[in-house]
Design an enzyme around this catalytic site. Structure first.
Site, PDB file in Angstrom:
ATOM      1  N   TYR A 180       3.809 -56.820 -62.668  1.00 16.69           N
ATOM      2  CA  TYR A 180       3.256 -55.483 -62.415  1.00 16.69           C
ATOM      3  C   TYR A 180       4.342 -54.551 -61.878  1.00 16.69           C
ATOM      4  O   TYR A 180       4.431 -53.389 -62.260  1.00 16.69           O
ATOM      5  CB  TYR A 180       2.100 -55.548 -61.399  1.00 16.69           C
ATOM      6  N   LYS A 237       5.876 -50.926 -63.270  1.00 20.98           N
ATOM      7  CA  LYS A 237       5.909 -49.689 -62.460  1.00 20.98           C
ATOM      8  C   LYS A 237       7.332 -49.119 -62.416  1.00 20.98           C
ATOM      9  O   LYS A 237       7.531 -47.910 -62.539  1.00 20.98           O
ATOM     10  CB  LYS A 237       5.417 -49.978 -61.035  1.00 20.98           C
ATOM     11  N   VAL A 268       2.423 -50.979 -51.230  1.00 25.35           N
ATOM     12  CA  VAL A 268       2.619 -52.370 -50.849  1.00 25.35           C
ATOM     13  C   VAL A 268       1.933 -53.184 -51.940  1.00 25.35           C
ATOM     14  O   VAL A 268       0.723 -53.025 -52.170  1.00 25.35           O
ATOM     15  CB  VAL A 268       1.990 -52.648 -49.465  1.00 25.35           C
ATOM     16  N   GLN A 269       2.712 -53.987 -52.644  1.00 23.52           N
ATOM     17  CA  GLN A 269       2.153 -54.749 -53.770  1.00 23.52           C
ATOM     18  C   GLN A 269       1.195 -55.824 -53.230  1.00 23.52           C
ATOM     19  O   GLN A 269       1.576 -56.631 -52.386  1.00 23.52           O
ATOM     20  CB  GLN A 269       3.293 -55.395 -54.573  1.00 23.52           C
ATOM     21  N   LEU A 270      -0.031 -55.806 -53.736  1.00 23.12           N
ATOM     22  CA  LEU A 270      -1.042 -56.779 -53.294  1.00 23.12           C
ATOM     23  C   LEU A 270      -1.313 -57.794 -54.408  1.00 23.12           C
ATOM     24  O   LEU A 270      -1.193 -57.456 -55.587  1.00 23.12           O
ATOM     25  CB  LEU A 270      -2.335 -56.042 -52.926  1.00 23.12           C
ATOM     26  N   ASP A 320      -1.035 -45.293 -53.577  1.00 20.58           N
ATOM     27  CA  ASP A 320      -2.079 -46.178 -54.105  1.00 20.58           C
ATOM     28  C   ASP A 320      -3.461 -45.713 -53.636  1.00 20.58           C
ATOM     29  O   ASP A 320      -4.483 -46.242 -54.068  1.00 20.58           O
ATOM     30  CB  ASP A 320      -1.859 -47.624 -53.622  1.00 20.58           C
ATOM     31  N   ARG A 327     -17.889 -53.085 -56.089  1.00 19.43           N
ATOM     32  CA  ARG A 327     -17.785 -52.172 -54.941  1.00 19.43           C
ATOM     33  C   ARG A 327     -16.535 -52.487 -54.123  1.00 19.43           C
ATOM     34  O   ARG A 327     -16.526 -52.331 -52.894  1.00 19.43           O
ATOM     35  CB  ARG A 327     -19.035 -52.281 -54.071  1.00 19.43           C
ATOM     36  N   SER A 331     -22.747 -58.057 -56.545  1.00 20.16           N
ATOM     37  CA  SER A 331     -23.200 -59.409 -56.891  1.00 20.16           C
ATOM     38  C   SER A 331     -24.641 -59.698 -56.459  1.00 20.16           C
ATOM     39  O   SER A 331     -25.249 -60.637 -56.944  1.00 20.16           O
ATOM     40  CB  SER A 331     -22.262 -60.451 -56.279  1.00 20.16           C
ATOM     41  N   PRO A 333      -7.038 -55.266 -74.130  1.00 15.29           N
ATOM     42  CA  PRO A 333      -6.162 -54.389 -73.343  1.00 15.29           C
ATOM     43  C   PRO A 333      -6.021 -53.001 -73.990  1.00 15.29           C
ATOM     44  O   PRO A 333      -6.577 -52.777 -75.058  1.00 15.29           O
ATOM     45  CB  PRO A 333      -4.827 -55.147 -73.394  1.00 15.29           C
TER      46      PRO A 333
END
Ligand code: NDP
Length: 322
Positions: A72, A76, A119-121, A145, A193, A217, A292
């Site tokens: 990812y 970017k 911050v990449q999560l 973000d 959510r 859910s 995709p």
């Protein structure tokens, strides 16, 4: 005799005029994200005319070395380079503590050449780190973000001016705009959510004046909820959860899902599917995003959009202050 417009409309409506229903219009994220990136390239050139040497600056902060995160991040960095954004990848080792991560965030907050910080999560740290604590340490004006509590709070209250929007929902809104379908007064259903997709998507649709149903859910009778949607956004992370038969005829369907399912016909042994069963939904929807090539490419484009927007703000403030 039907007018041309009415005949064209008939092509889209099941059984009308005795004909079979046409497929949904495919809403391409590949094409739309390319348009966004080209517009941003122009913005960066205009900035450089106004302030020679000025470039939007972005930092991607990574903890650890997850393969998916590396992938990812490289997409970017590529998008940023293409637009003219000065992007830096800052990598901390898996052994980094929360205090060290917070110090890196503060250093970027204080660097005036950086207009956006992500911050990449997820964080790939050996010791547990409070992710929200790290996110909330990002200066809200650099939170490209759109995930700090400050920006999420502004969005939930409809204070959209001056608020940086989370990239995936913002990309979904851009795709909806591309269709020309107006959101105001429509019934929108959002499945999911989460802080990253579902909740901000619900807020964006609400403040675009849709009437929104938020599903999760514990929602009873999901097919019934979905059947009432003029606009459906699926972000559950469940492969092909939504079936075409559930949809209202002509609905606008935005599929955020990225799910790998086994497929022996592929060399990799798997293929990518969304949260919507595409083949059946395509028969019933008015508009549909593919997976995709739908929401995915928009997320990166909107990150770039936020970075350029944040840089514009700084540039305008500095020029107003002269
Ligand atoms: P999360 O797992 O954080 O959230 C999933 C949400 O879906 C939760 O709110 C959950 O409900 C709800 N949910 C799960 N199962 C069901 C069900 N059977 N019926 C109704 N609701 C359900 O996922 P994310 O929001 O991060 O991501 C959602 C999808 O979007 C994933 O496929 C992800 O890969 C994709 N994604 C795509 C991006 C892109 O760039 N295209 C970017 C980010 C995500 P509850 O709250 O009750 O647990």
């Amino acid at each position: 005799m039907l007018s041309l417009a009415a005949r064209l409309l008939c092509l889209r409506v099941s059984g009308c005029c005795g004909g079979s229903r046409s497929m949904a219009t495919v809403v391409s994220g590949n094409k739309t994200s390319k348009l966004v990136r080209e517009r941003l390239q122009g913005d960066v050139l205009r900035m450089q005319v106004q302030a020679p040497g000025f470039r939007p600056g972005l930092v991607v902060l990574q903890v650890g070395d997850r393969d998916d995160s590396n992938l990812y991040i490289s997409s970017k960095m590529r998008a940023a380079a293409e637009i003219g954004i000065d992007a830096r990848h800052v990598r901390l080792p898996r052994s980094a503590t929360e205090a060290e991560v917070l110090r890196s965030v503060q250093a970027v907050n204080q660097n005036p050449a950086v207009h956006g910080l992500i911050v990449q999560l997820p964080l790939d740290a050996a010791e547990p780190i409070d992710t929200q604590n790290v996110i909330d340490a990002i200066a809200p004006a650099k939170d490209v973000d759109g995930l700090t509590s400050v920006n999420a709070g502004r969005l939930s209250r409809g204070e959209l001016a001056g608020c940086l929007l989370p990239c995936t929902p913002s990309g979904c809104m851009e795709l909806i705009r591309q269709t020309g379908v107006s959101v105001a007064g429509k019934h929108a259903v959002v499945i999911g959510r989460s802080k990253i997709v579902g909740a901000p998507m619900r807020d964006l649709l609400l403040w675009s004046h849709a009437t929104v149903t938020s599903c999760h859910s514990r929602t009873h009778d999901l097919p019934e909820q979905v059947s009432r949607a003029d606009i459906l956004v699926a972000a559950a992370g469940k492969a092909e959860l939504v079936r075409g038969e559930w949809l209202k005829e002509g609905a606008l369907v935005i599929d955020c899902g990225i799910n790998h399912v086994a497929d022996e016909t592929k060399p990799s042994g798997k293929r990518l599917v969304g949260d919507v069963h595409y083949a059946s939904a395509n028969q019933r929807a008015g508009y549909i995003t593919p997976v995709p090539g739908g929401v995915g490419p928009m997320t990166v484009a909107m990150l770039m959009e936020n970075t350029v927007q944040s840089a514009w703000r700084v540039l305008q403030q500095s020029q107003a202050g002269r």
